[in-house]
Design a protein around this motif. Structure first.
Motif: not given
Length: 102
Positions: A67-82
């Motif tokens: 718990s507490g502060e954690q790092p995250f990265i987007c994993a939305c699963g959508y194909p973003h341009d570029g």
């Protein structure tokens, strides 16, 4: 595939963003928490597992508390341009820190 409020026009960019949303705990065990939140950049739903253990071993991925502060990265699963084909993540490239409730 459309998630309400997801911005499919957000281009892929590896960019640190500020998280001001809420973190929903989906499940919790003594050594793992599954959480869900919205990416602050594209607003896509992102789920992640926080596993306690020694980094780099088969037993876990973090030495941080669950718990507490954690790092995250987007994993939305959508194909973003570029988004480059060699990118390991499955989202828009945004990353942030968020507080996981204890």
């Amino acid at each position: 595939m459309t998630t309400p409020d997801h911005d499919e026009k957000t281009p892929f960019r590896e960019l640190s963003v500020t998280f001001a949303g809420s973190v929903e705990v989906l499940s919790r065990t003594s050594d793992q928490i599954r959480v869900r939140m919205r990416c602050p950049a594209c607003r896509g739903s992102t789920e992640d597992d926080i596993v306690y253990g020694v980094a780099g071993t088969k037993g876990g991925t973090t030495t941080l508390p669950l718990s507490g502060e954690q790092p995250f990265i987007c994993a939305c699963g959508y194909p973003h341009d570029g988004r480059p084909p060699e990118a390991l993540d499955t989202g828009c490239g945004a990353y942030w820190s968020a507080t996981v409730p204890s």
